[in-house]
Design a protein around this motif. Structure first.
Motif, PDB file in Angstrom:
ATOM      1  N   GLU A 188       9.907  37.444  10.006  1.00 46.03           N
ATOM      2  CA  GLU A 188       9.468  38.459  10.971  1.00 46.03           C
ATOM      3  C   GLU A 188      10.078  39.806  10.667  1.00 46.03           C
ATOM      4  OE1 GLU A 188      10.496  36.871  14.733  1.00 46.03           O
ATOM      5  OE2 GLU A 188       8.625  35.814  14.977  1.00 46.03           O
ATOM      6  N   TRP A 223      -0.926  39.874   8.092  1.00 44.98           N
ATOM      7  CA  TRP A 223       0.358  40.344   8.629  1.00 44.98           C
ATOM      8  C   TRP A 223       0.539  41.856   8.573  1.00 44.98           C
ATOM      9  CZ3 TRP A 223       5.165  36.830   7.520  1.00 44.98           C
ATOM     10  CH2 TRP A 223       4.825  35.478   7.740  1.00 44.98           C
ATOM     11  N   HIS A 275       3.076  39.896  16.788  1.00 44.82           N
ATOM     12  CA  HIS A 275       3.822  39.041  15.863  1.00 44.82           C
ATOM     13  C   HIS A 275       4.976  38.268  16.495  1.00 44.82           C
ATOM     14  CE1 HIS A 275       2.515  41.395  11.987  1.00 44.82           C
ATOM     15  NE2 HIS A 275       1.542  40.661  12.510  1.00 44.82           N
ATOM     16  N   GLY A 292       1.340  34.028  16.221  1.00 44.89           N
ATOM     17  CA  GLY A 292       1.042  35.312  16.840  1.00 44.89           C
ATOM     18  C   GLY A 292      -0.066  35.202  17.879  1.00 44.89           C
TER      19      GLY A 292
END
Length: 601
Positions: A5, A520, A563, A594
């Motif tokens: 992350e 992402w 996220h 997510g």
């Protein structure tokens, strides 16, 4: 998981910006001629009767000059607002508003009087000085696809928010009074008669990559609208230089001079005044007894919703915690996420969000089009590049390449991009070598043109794609041009020119007809939200040397992915899969944990 992350905010932006060449002036049939030009061609009125053959010549010349223009005008009527129609003379017909006039953009452009909606269905307020922010009202002319229209209720909420920003913004008496309260450390007295009229504020900290900053600011704005707070944006990282002011008659930038919380940009998960830490130390209580007692609340609280937020910090998404937070005059928020899917988990917000966004998956689309207008410098980069490299193409495809891991020039990723774009018919396949060498198989001049816009920190992917469509013919004879505005090789946080190019490239991507993004990537999220399109997402491979099968998938909505969401059911007070609690929110296709806003209607 935290290590993964922590990388999310690092987004590829775009070697120095490739300045587009100035268009060449051409002399071509089909353009309007003024009286002087007509006289030079022998078409001016004559006082004497001309011979019959001369009259015929004049009529034929007038016909040749007029017909192409009429064809363009008739074609423009059948085209959606924002479409640029290219004539054989490379003239661009733009759908404009207000008046018909000739306007030079290198080659002559005919600005047709039409009804393009520069206010985006009421989303934008009228009355701004257009010279101070050209993109605010011009950008609609660059979009071929009609944008999603905002609900009337959202429009009314935006006008209310603008009035609140003017009443409470920097330089007002209310703002000065609120600063004094903040300096004193007092909230203004729990429930005094005049306290209900005091302004409340939300300060959004600007940090990390530009994509993260845009998502964080949009999140803070929607939360401010829901809770009746004036939004103030930390001016760090050129926020005032990249974007125009969104609110008429005031500023959204926090004046750093005189702000009592001098170190607010350094707040972190360890800050004692964070909401999670205040809950932990019982400086704030959310139980019914505490609420009934009506005790004093602090003058400010720091809301930490970054990727490393604790479970206590994420109680922000619970109703009883929101009841406490609404009484605190000043909130300072740090996030590198798009937290709006979490706001749909708050029962107290759900009805209001439903009225603002009857199509829930338009939340970021409308917020971004309202808030984020490129400054004049950035808009110049966008408009010049678009006009030079993209405008003439019949179809435009955007490919956003974000490289993760230690292998930036990845043949596997290149293969994934080509498999995805050809499988989904976004790019044409290439002829086999034998067909390419056969003169009988060679097509004539192409009538189909496609411009491919590649954005990446690296130039390798662009060079490979460009070489493919130069060295081999495309099936069907389609002419494919591949462009990349810049390639800076690595991300440069806080670099002014780097961020300007990154913002210009996000915006250029949003002007394409079809979009391919990397899983992402907040850079891609911003582009798809501004465009109002569901992109094809390149899945992250489990192994960097293997191509996923399938290589990509169509996203379930144009919304960004949250996220680092909570995994807690506030009503049942236990852990839960928050992707299954409300119909407006589900898990993202590019990040299994997510959350993404969807429209199931």
């Amino acid at each position: 998981m935290r290590q993964r992350e922590a990388k999310l905010g690092v987004d590829g932006a775009a070697a120095p910006w490739k300045e587009p060449p100035l268009p060449q002036q051409r002399s071509a049939a089909g353009r309007w001629l003024d009286a002087e030009a007509a006289a030079a061609l022998g078409l001016a009125p004559r006082t004497k009767r001309a011979p019959f053959c001369s009259v015929i010549n004049v009529v034929l010349a007038a016909f040749v000059l007029t017909v192409p223009t009429m064809v363009i005008l008739l074609g423009a009527r059948a085209t959606a607002p924002g479409v640029r129609i290219i004539s054989s003379a490379d003239d661009v017909v733009r759908r404009g508003g207000g008046s018909s006039k000739l306007q030079s953009t290198g080659s002559i452009s005919l600005h047709i009087a039409s009804s393009y909606d520069k206010l985006l269905g009421g989303l934008l307020a009228d009355g701004f000085d257009e010279r101070s922010c050209r993109s605010r009202y011009q950008s609609v002319m660059y979009r071929r696809r009609p944008s999603r229209r905002p609900a009337a209720y959202l429009v009314s909420k935006l006008r209310q928010q603008e009035a609140l920003q003017r009443r409470c913004g920097p330089g007002t008496a209310a703002y000065g009074h609120a600063l004094e309260q903040l300096r004193s450390g007092k909230s203004g007295g729990g429930g005094a008669a005049g306290a209900q009229q005091d302004c409340k504020y939300l300060v959004s900290i600007s940090y990390r990559g530009l994509g993260n900053r845009i998502l964080a600011t949009a999140s803070a704005f929607l939360y401010a609208v829901l809770t009746g707070r004036a939004l103030l944006v930390d001016p760090s990282n050129e926020m005032g230089e990249l974007f125009c002011e969104p609110f008429p008659g005031t500023t959204w930038l926090l004046p750093p001079a005189g702000f009592p919380l001098a170190s607010y940009t350094n707040f972190s998960v360890a800050t004692a005044e964070s909401y999670g830490n205040m809950l932990r130390s019982k400086a704030i209580r959310t139980d019914a007894a505490a609420a009934a007692a009506g005790g004093d609340v602090p003058a400010f609280s720091y809301v930490h919703l970054d990727h490393d937020a604790t479970d206590q910090d994420k109680l922000f998404f619970c109703d009883e915690d929101q009841r406490v937070l609404r009484n605190i005059p000043w909130l300072v928020m740090r996030t590198d996420n798009y937290i709006v899917p979490g706001l749909f988990l708050v029962a107290g917000f759900r009805e209001e969000l439903g009225r603002m966004f009857p199509e829930p998956d338009t939340a970021f689309h409308h917020a971004a089009r309202y808030l984020f207008h490129p400054s004049n410098h950035v808009w110049g980069l966008v408009a010049r590049y678009h006009d030079a490299y993209l405008a003439a193409a019949q179809r435009r495809v955007g490919i956003q390449v974000r490289v993760f891991g230690s292998q930036p020039d990845s043949p596997a990723l290149l293969e994934q991009i080509t498999r995805c774009t050809q499988k989904e018919r976004l790019l044409p396949e290439l002829l086999a070598a034998a067909e390419d060498a056969d003169p009988a198989a060679q097509p004539g001049p192409s009538r189909k043109t496609k411009a491919v816009l590649v954005t990446s920190l690296k130039s390798w992917y662009y060079e490979k794609l460009k070489g493919m469509y130069w060295e081999r013919a495309a099936a069907g004879g389609e002419a494919v041009s591949v462009q990349q505005p810049s390639h800076e090789e690595f991300q440069r946080f806080g670099a002014r020119s780097h961020d300007a190019k990154a913002w210009a490239e996000m915006y250029l991507l949003s002007l394409t007809d079809a979009l391919v993004t990397t899983a992402w990537s907040t850079f891609g999220y911003v582009a798809q939200g501004l465009a109002g399109v569901r992109p094809w997402v390149l899945y992250r491979p489990d192994n960097e040397t293997h191509v996923p099968d399938p290589p990509c998938g169509r996203d379930v909505s144009m919304e960004p992915c949250f996220h680092a969401p909570p995994f807690y059911d506030c009503r049942l007070k236990r852990g839960a899969d928050t992707g299954k609690i409300v119909p407006q929110v589900q898990h993202c296709i590019d990040m299994s944990w997510g959350l993404k806003i969807v429209h199931r209607g």
